[in-house]
Design a protein around this motif. Structure first.
Motif, PDB file in Angstrom:
ATOM      1  N   LEU A 291       0.813  -1.213   0.000  1.00 30.95           N
ATOM      2  CA  LEU A 291       0.000   0.000   0.000  1.00 30.95           C
ATOM      3  C   LEU A 291       0.848   1.266   0.000  1.00 30.95           C
TER       4      LEU A 291
ATOM      5  N   ASP B 292      -6.092   3.497  -0.752  1.00 30.43           N
ATOM      6  CA  ASP B 292      -5.991   2.085  -0.394  1.00 30.43           C
ATOM      7  C   ASP B 292      -7.369   1.422  -0.368  1.00 30.43           C
TER       8      ASP B 292
ATOM      9  N   LEU C  71      -8.363  -1.949  -2.423  1.00 31.39           N
ATOM     10  CA  LEU C  71      -8.855  -3.135  -1.724  1.00 31.39           C
ATOM     11  C   LEU C  71     -10.267  -3.507  -2.185  1.00 31.39           C
ATOM     12  N   ASN C  72     -11.109  -2.513  -2.485  1.00 33.98           N
ATOM     13  CA  ASN C  72     -12.444  -2.806  -3.024  1.00 33.98           C
ATOM     14  C   ASN C  72     -12.347  -3.467  -4.397  1.00 33.98           C
TER      15      ASN C  72
ATOM     16  N   ALA D  33      -9.847  -5.328  -5.444  1.00 33.16           N
ATOM     17  CA  ALA D  33      -9.397  -6.702  -5.193  1.00 33.16           C
ATOM     18  C   ALA D  33     -10.558  -7.559  -4.688  1.00 33.16           C
ATOM     19  N   GLY D  34     -11.401  -6.993  -3.823  1.00 29.48           N
ATOM     20  CA  GLY D  34     -12.562  -7.719  -3.315  1.00 29.48           C
ATOM     21  C   GLY D  34     -13.533  -8.095  -4.422  1.00 29.48           C
TER      22      GLY D  34
ATOM     23  N   TRP E  23     -10.883 -11.504  -3.873  1.00 29.17           N
ATOM     24  CA  TRP E  23      -9.864 -11.498  -2.826  1.00 29.17           C
ATOM     25  C   TRP E  23     -10.466 -11.033  -1.508  1.00 29.17           C
TER      26      TRP E  23
ATOM     27  N   LEU F 260      -9.359  -9.597   2.305  1.00 32.10           N
ATOM     28  CA  LEU F 260      -8.279  -9.044   3.118  1.00 32.10           C
ATOM     29  C   LEU F 260      -8.192  -9.826   4.420  1.00 32.10           C
TER      30      LEU F 260
ATOM     31  N   ILE G  33      -3.211  -6.474   7.433  1.00 32.52           N
ATOM     32  CA  ILE G  33      -2.309  -5.420   6.969  1.00 32.52           C
ATOM     33  C   ILE G  33      -1.193  -5.383   7.999  1.00 32.52           C
TER      34      ILE G  33
ATOM     35  N   ALA H  31      -0.792  -5.218   2.515  1.00 30.62           N
ATOM     36  CA  ALA H  31      -2.040  -5.961   2.683  1.00 30.62           C
ATOM     37  C   ALA H  31      -1.828  -7.405   2.240  1.00 30.62           C
TER      38      ALA H  31
ATOM     39  N   LEU I  23      -3.901 -10.806   1.235  1.00 31.25           N
ATOM     40  CA  LEU I  23      -5.230 -11.218   0.802  1.00 31.25           C
ATOM     41  C   LEU I  23      -5.226 -12.697   0.439  1.00 31.25           C
TER      42      LEU I  23
END
Length: 80
Positions: free
Chosen positions: A11, A20, A24-25, A27-28, A32, A34, A37, A43, A45
């Protein structure tokens, strides 16, 4: 049994216009999750690896077996 694959996202290397949370959203949305961290702002995942279900082999529906007792349909000419 579920098998997992893991990914790290540093990150600290984000572009100025990217947050960040946005990363991450994204990746979700790709599946993925999380899980941590760490102190270095990396992070960690994970996501499940898709598996194909195993199926038992099917029995032949014709009921006939090929035991090789017949004659061959191809003939090879013999030389004299």
């Amino acid at each position: 049994m579920t098998k997992w694959e893991y990914e790290r996202i540093d990150l600290n290397t984000l572009a100025r216009n990217e947050t960040d949370i946005d990363l991450l959203n994204e990746a979700g949305a790709q599946g993925w999750e999380l899980i941590a961290i760490n102190a270095c702002n990396v992070a960690i995942l994970k996501r499940a690896i898709p598996t194909t279900p195993t199926r038992a082999p099917r029995a032949s529906s014709s009921g006939a077996s090929n035991t090789g007792g017949g004659t061959s349909s191809s003939t090879t000419p013999r030389t004299k």
